[in-house]
Design a protein around this motif. Sequence first.
Motif, PDB file in Angstrom:
ATOM      1  N   TYR A 143       8.619   1.466  10.009  1.00 46.75           N
ATOM      2  CA  TYR A 143       8.845   0.022   9.997  1.00 46.75           C
ATOM      3  C   TYR A 143       9.900  -0.383   8.975  1.00 46.75           C
ATOM      4  CZ  TYR A 143       4.803  -0.235  13.014  1.00 46.75           C
ATOM      5  OH  TYR A 143       3.941  -0.076  14.071  1.00 46.75           O
ATOM      6  N   ASP A 144      10.550  -1.490   9.253  1.00 48.18           N
ATOM      7  CA  ASP A 144      11.617  -2.025   8.412  1.00 48.18           C
ATOM      8  C   ASP A 144      11.012  -2.705   7.190  1.00 48.18           C
ATOM      9  OD1 ASP A 144      13.750  -3.341   7.253  1.00 48.18           O
ATOM     10  OD2 ASP A 144      14.574  -4.065   9.155  1.00 48.18           O
ATOM     11  N   ARG A 145      11.315  -2.174   6.022  1.00 49.75           N
ATOM     12  CA  ARG A 145      10.751  -2.728   4.793  1.00 49.75           C
ATOM     13  C   ARG A 145      11.205  -4.162   4.542  1.00 49.75           C
ATOM     14  NH1 ARG A 145       8.925   0.828   0.408  1.00 49.75           N
ATOM     15  NH2 ARG A 145       8.389   2.824   1.343  1.00 49.75           N
ATOM     16  N   ALA A 146      12.371  -4.498   4.995  1.00 49.84           N
ATOM     17  CA  ALA A 146      12.888  -5.841   4.738  1.00 49.84           C
ATOM     18  C   ALA A 146      12.183  -6.907   5.575  1.00 49.84           C
ATOM     19  CB  ALA A 146      14.389  -5.878   5.007  1.00 49.84           C
ATOM     20  N   LYS A 147      11.567  -6.475   6.675  1.00 50.44           N
ATOM     21  CA  LYS A 147      10.936  -7.439   7.575  1.00 50.44           C
ATOM     22  C   LYS A 147       9.406  -7.362   7.566  1.00 50.44           C
ATOM     23  CE  LYS A 147      14.876  -7.488  10.762  1.00 50.44           C
ATOM     24  NZ  LYS A 147      15.318  -7.217  12.152  1.00 50.44           N
ATOM     25  N   MET A 148       8.880  -6.146   7.365  1.00 51.54           N
ATOM     26  CA  MET A 148       7.427  -6.007   7.401  1.00 51.54           C
ATOM     27  C   MET A 148       6.795  -6.760   6.246  1.00 51.54           C
ATOM     28  SD  MET A 148       4.729  -4.955   8.843  1.00 51.54           S
ATOM     29  CE  MET A 148       5.514  -4.051  10.167  1.00 51.54           C
ATOM     30  N   TRP A 149       5.823  -7.614   6.568  1.00 55.95           N
ATOM     31  CA  TRP A 149       5.084  -8.446   5.612  1.00 55.95           C
ATOM     32  C   TRP A 149       5.924  -9.564   4.997  1.00 55.95           C
ATOM     33  CZ3 TRP A 149       3.510  -3.127   3.537  1.00 55.95           C
ATOM     34  CH2 TRP A 149       2.410  -2.648   4.248  1.00 55.95           C
ATOM     35  N   ASP A 150       7.103  -9.864   5.565  1.00 50.80           N
ATOM     36  CA  ASP A 150       7.920 -10.938   4.995  1.00 50.80           C
ATOM     37  C   ASP A 150       7.310 -12.317   5.231  1.00 50.80           C
ATOM     38  OD1 ASP A 150       8.336 -11.102   7.710  1.00 50.80           O
ATOM     39  OD2 ASP A 150      10.521 -11.211   7.579  1.00 50.80           O
ATOM     40  N   GLN A 151       6.304 -12.372   6.140  1.00 43.31           N
ATOM     41  CA  GLN A 151       5.643 -13.664   6.378  1.00 43.31           C
ATOM     42  C   GLN A 151       4.859 -14.135   5.163  1.00 43.31           C
ATOM     43  OE1 GLN A 151       4.822 -10.782   7.687  1.00 43.31           O
ATOM     44  NE2 GLN A 151       2.676 -10.630   8.323  1.00 43.31           N
ATOM     45  N   TRP A 152       4.583 -13.190   4.223  1.00 43.74           N
ATOM     46  CA  TRP A 152       3.822 -13.552   3.028  1.00 43.74           C
ATOM     47  C   TRP A 152       4.721 -13.973   1.870  1.00 43.74           C
ATOM     48  CZ3 TRP A 152      -0.717 -14.196   4.844  1.00 43.74           C
ATOM     49  CH2 TRP A 152      -1.251 -13.331   5.798  1.00 43.74           C
ATOM     50  N   GLY A 153       6.014 -13.926   2.095  1.00 45.10           N
ATOM     51  CA  GLY A 153       6.938 -14.266   1.021  1.00 45.10           C
ATOM     52  C   GLY A 153       7.462 -13.022   0.330  1.00 45.10           C
ATOM     53  N   ARG A 157       5.520  -9.461  -0.381  1.00 48.05           N
ATOM     54  CA  ARG A 157       6.026  -8.333   0.390  1.00 48.05           C
ATOM     55  C   ARG A 157       6.315  -7.140  -0.527  1.00 48.05           C
ATOM     56  NH1 ARG A 157      10.594  -5.780   1.552  1.00 48.05           N
ATOM     57  NH2 ARG A 157      11.744  -7.083   0.082  1.00 48.05           N
ATOM     58  N   VAL A 158       6.958  -7.401  -1.642  1.00 50.71           N
ATOM     59  CA  VAL A 158       7.282  -6.341  -2.592  1.00 50.71           C
ATOM     60  C   VAL A 158       6.007  -5.737  -3.171  1.00 50.71           C
ATOM     61  CG1 VAL A 158       8.360  -5.844  -4.824  1.00 50.71           C
ATOM     62  CG2 VAL A 158       9.545  -7.289  -3.157  1.00 50.71           C
TER      63      VAL A 158
END
Length: 204
Positions: A143-153, A157-158
Amino acid sequence: MNSQLSMLDILDPPPAPPVRIDRPRYKVTGRAYGGPYDFTIYDGDPEPFELQVRGITCTIGASFGLPTYVTDGPGSLFWSETGFRNFSVRSGWADQPDAIIEMIERFIDAPKKDGNGCGGKLVRWWPLWVRGWQSDLSWSLTYDRAKMWDQWGEERRVEIWAAHDAKIAAAEARMWAEGIDPNEVGKPATHKGKWPIIERKTGA
């Protein structure tokens, strides 16, 4: 004084609920998964015993089917990547070692379809936590780290990725400490794409 019977008065009373009687059980120490292992034995069942199937020693149980356990350590060959497989058979097989060996050999040689055979090839077995590492690393590579979990801010995400990476690193350190080379474990069969070479960290 008048009295009137109801239907409940002439029916038989309901039977008493069955009394559950647990079978006595005890522990027997044998060999499994590369070391001593405590088997739970129910009263009246045969105790575990060892057999050799095509040069591989396994421990045979006799409770709830015909469970087979690998005796050698992680990375050794077996007919299951978990080091365990239970064959659905009726009771009474414990005194038929030749029939047990024949049944396991048929499973090894059977086509690898729906988990009903090995296709003639044995597999290396690994503990659950090692197979969990395979899945975690495969997931992080897919999965793309830049997009996965980006919905949480961004901050969250980090944090999530950092926790995921720390879990992977801890498993790798444990493998090195226990004499397991992550590069010998390799990727899971379901992983598509490249797989990294795992470098041993200083102090691991």
